[in-house]
Design an enzyme around this catalytic site. Structure first.
Site, PDB file in Angstrom:
ATOM      1  N   LYS A  91       0.820  -1.207   0.000  1.00 54.71           N
ATOM      2  CA  LYS A  91       0.000   0.000   0.000  1.00 54.71           C
ATOM      3  C   LYS A  91       0.855   1.259   0.000  1.00 54.71           C
ATOM      4  O   LYS A  91       0.517   2.248  -0.637  1.00 54.71           O
ATOM      5  CB  LYS A  91      -0.976   0.009   1.187  1.00 54.71           C
ATOM      6  CG  LYS A  91      -2.125  -0.979   1.002  1.00 54.71           C
ATOM      7  CD  LYS A  91      -3.264  -0.777   1.993  1.00 54.71           C
ATOM      8  CE  LYS A  91      -4.424  -1.713   1.648  1.00 54.71           C
ATOM      9  NZ  LYS A  91      -5.564  -1.594   2.545  1.00 54.71           N
ATOM     10  N   LYS A 139      -5.274  -9.813  -5.856  1.00 50.72           N
ATOM     11  CA  LYS A 139      -6.549  -9.990  -5.170  1.00 50.72           C
ATOM     12  C   LYS A 139      -7.503  -8.863  -5.543  1.00 50.72           C
ATOM     13  O   LYS A 139      -7.085  -7.742  -5.801  1.00 50.72           O
ATOM     14  CB  LYS A 139      -6.361 -10.052  -3.650  1.00 50.72           C
ATOM     15  CG  LYS A 139      -6.344  -8.711  -2.938  1.00 50.72           C
ATOM     16  CD  LYS A 139      -6.497  -8.902  -1.426  1.00 50.72           C
ATOM     17  CE  LYS A 139      -6.660  -7.542  -0.744  1.00 50.72           C
ATOM     18  NZ  LYS A 139      -8.055  -7.088  -0.670  1.00 50.72           N
ATOM     19  N   LYS A 177     -10.850  -3.269  -2.677  1.00 52.83           N
ATOM     20  CA  LYS A 177     -11.634  -2.032  -2.729  1.00 52.83           C
ATOM     21  C   LYS A 177     -10.799  -0.884  -3.238  1.00 52.83           C
ATOM     22  O   LYS A 177     -11.249  -0.085  -4.035  1.00 52.83           O
ATOM     23  CB  LYS A 177     -12.140  -1.669  -1.321  1.00 52.83           C
ATOM     24  CG  LYS A 177     -13.288  -2.503  -0.834  1.00 52.83           C
ATOM     25  CD  LYS A 177     -13.920  -1.818   0.387  1.00 52.83           C
ATOM     26  CE  LYS A 177     -13.944  -2.753   1.574  1.00 52.83           C
ATOM     27  NZ  LYS A 177     -12.818  -2.565   2.498  1.00 52.83           N
TER      28      LYS A 177
HETATM   29  P1  ATP Z   1      -8.787  -2.184   0.996  1.00 53.99           P
HETATM   30  O1  ATP Z   1      -8.316  -2.265  -0.426  1.00 53.99           O
HETATM   31  O2  ATP Z   1      -9.294  -0.829   1.400  1.00 53.99           O
HETATM   32  O3  ATP Z   1      -7.784  -2.754   1.978  1.00 53.99           O
HETATM   33  P2  ATP Z   1     -10.158  -4.674   0.939  1.00 53.99           P
HETATM   34  O4  ATP Z   1     -10.906  -5.024  -0.275  1.00 53.99           O
HETATM   35  O5  ATP Z   1      -8.825  -5.324   1.132  1.00 53.99           O
HETATM   36  O6  ATP Z   1     -10.069  -3.099   1.036  1.00 53.99           O
HETATM   37  P3  ATP Z   1     -10.762  -4.907   3.751  1.00 53.99           P
HETATM   38  O7  ATP Z   1     -11.823  -4.062   4.389  1.00 53.99           O
HETATM   39  O8  ATP Z   1      -9.338  -4.516   3.940  1.00 53.99           O
HETATM   40  O9  ATP Z   1     -11.096  -5.009   2.184  1.00 53.99           O
HETATM   41  O10 ATP Z   1     -10.934  -6.408   4.227  1.00 53.99           O
HETATM   42  C1  ATP Z   1     -12.155  -6.930   4.722  1.00 53.99           C
HETATM   43  C2  ATP Z   1     -12.091  -8.447   4.702  1.00 53.99           C
HETATM   44  O11 ATP Z   1     -12.184  -8.918   3.360  1.00 53.99           O
HETATM   45  C3  ATP Z   1     -10.789  -9.013   5.255  1.00 53.99           C
HETATM   46  O12 ATP Z   1     -11.072 -10.165   6.015  1.00 53.99           O
HETATM   47  C4  ATP Z   1     -10.014  -9.386   4.024  1.00 53.99           C
HETATM   48  O13 ATP Z   1      -9.079 -10.425   4.262  1.00 53.99           O
HETATM   49  C5  ATP Z   1     -11.131  -9.833   3.108  1.00 53.99           C
HETATM   50  N1  ATP Z   1     -10.780  -9.710   1.692  1.00 53.99           N
HETATM   51  C6  ATP Z   1     -10.431  -8.573   1.056  1.00 53.99           C
HETATM   52  N2  ATP Z   1     -10.196  -8.811  -0.242  1.00 53.99           N
HETATM   53  C7  ATP Z   1     -10.404 -10.147  -0.430  1.00 53.99           C
HETATM   54  C8  ATP Z   1     -10.323 -11.015  -1.571  1.00 53.99           C
HETATM   55  N3  ATP Z   1      -9.981 -10.539  -2.766  1.00 53.99           N
HETATM   56  N4  ATP Z   1     -10.594 -12.323  -1.403  1.00 53.99           N
HETATM   57  C9  ATP Z   1     -10.941 -12.816  -0.191  1.00 53.99           C
HETATM   58  N5  ATP Z   1     -11.038 -12.049   0.921  1.00 53.99           N
HETATM   59  C10 ATP Z   1     -10.772 -10.731   0.813  1.00 53.99           C
HETATM   60 MG    MG Z   2      -7.613  -4.715   2.755  1.00 62.16          MG
END
Ligand code: ATP
Ligand code: MG
Length: 340
Positions: A120, A203, A206
């Protein structure tokens, strides 16, 4: 709320950041679905990680709106506030109070090894990455250990952070006496890393995925279907599950099996001899149905913001009952003198 305080059931805990207008399929299949499953036989604590979202300096009005959107989506996904304490991280000040103690127990080099921070901060540019982004896994350790959970349902990307939490629990116990349980990561193989549709080696995220790489749960169903149909697939034309050699198709097979409630083997058998396009079209329909129902339920919850506030307030009160005595105990153990 009934029976939760005297319960001897195991505890589960997890959080999600309000860093976008919508959660995505990876969040849902990788994490939130497990939250919902675990509340059946666990005492569950689930929170909206608004303090973590601050690490990337969001617009204040946008952050406020996203907290409500997050609460509505978690309810729409099936988190039941009668059974699970659903709350906002900043409403429970014990999270930041405990985080300071853990900040002082974490090595600088240890924090620097967190791969999410490296990723990040590399994206943000070294000068723009905040100290909050650097220490966020330590706040996360506090988020978790405050509740002494047995299980922490998360995606694969959180495994390293969970390991830090386990290490900090052990370190604290070693220095100051038995206090924290070492929580287990509850990571479901298969859906633990849902891939970006345009870059199946990354992955779905968001904050990092391109709009076409991510299916938002609040996407218009037609748009969601279109994104699935235009997913990047691999060279070759055989539908088989080979995450290394064919990560694009493997991702679509995983999505299909999970959304349809079947196994990857069954899906492979179902599409044997067919072309990639057939799989994509069928999956697009399934995903359109999923987001259509999800969107409707979420909008219904968003129509009643006072009720969302009530749910979050009740959840925070329940969380504080557990968290407050832990901070008192920890502050005593590390040698802080109680105020009068
Ligand atoms: P950001 O990019 O802001 O970090 P994010 O998509 O990674 O957002 P988070 O809010 O950080 O989402 O994570 C929330 C939950 O979703 C965590 O348990 C994380 O491990 C899970 N998660 C995030 N992306 C994935 C993915 N691509 N596949 C499976 N689990 C995911
Ligand atoms: Mg995340």
């Amino acid at each position: 709320m009934h029976s939760m305080s005297s319960s001897t059931r195991p505890r589960s805990l997890s959080g999600i950041q309000p860093t976008a207008e919508s959660f995505h399929l990876g969040n849902y299949l990788g994490a939130v679905r497990q939250w919902v499953g675990l509340q059946e036989d666990h005492d569950a604590f689930y929170f909206i990680a608004d303090l973590h979202a601050l690490t990337v300096q969001p617009d204040p009005a946008q952050l406020r709106a996203r907290v409500h959107r997050s609460a509505a989506q978690l309810l729409a996904a099936g988190v039941d506030p009668e059974r699970s304490a659903l709350f906002c991280q900043s409403h429970v000040p014990e999270h930041t109070q405990l985080a300071w103690v853990f900040n002082c127990l974490t090595g600088f080099g240890e924090a620097g090894r967190m791969t999410q921070f490296k990723d990040k901060s590399a994206k943000a540019g070294a000068d723009k990455a905040s100290v909050g982004l650097f220490t966020y896994p330590i706040l996360q350790a506090a988020d978790i250990l405050l509740y002494n959970p047995h299980h922490v349902p998360v995606g694969e990307d959180q495994r390293q952070h969970l390991e830090l939490s386990r290490n900090l629990a052990q370190r604290f116990n070693h220095h100051y006496g038995e206090t924290f349980r070492q929580p287990e990561a509850y990571i479901v193989k298969g859906t633990a890393k849902i891939a970006d549709l345009q870059d199946p080696t990354a992955k779905m995220s968001k904050s990092a995925s391109s709009p076409n790489g991510i299916v938002d749960l609040l996407d218009d169903p037609k748009k969601a279907a279109k994104k699935i149909r235009s997913a990047v697939t691999d060279s070759g034309d055989t539908i088989r599950y080979d995450p290394e050699g064919q990560p694009g198709i493997a991702n679509l097979l995983t999505l299909f099996a999970t959304v349809a409630g079947t196994t990857v083997d069954d899906v492979v058998a179902q599409f044997e001899g067919q072309q990639y396009g057939h799989l994509k079209v069928a999956l697009a329909d399934l995903v359109a149905d999923l987001v259509s129902g999800f969107g409707e339920r979420t909008r219904a919850y968003l129509d009643d913001p006072a009720e969302l506030d009530r749910v979050l307030a009740a959840g925070a009160a329940r969380a504080r009952e557990v968290a407050a005595p832990v901070v008192v105990d920890v502050y005593d153990k590390v040698g802080l003198v109680r105020g009068v």
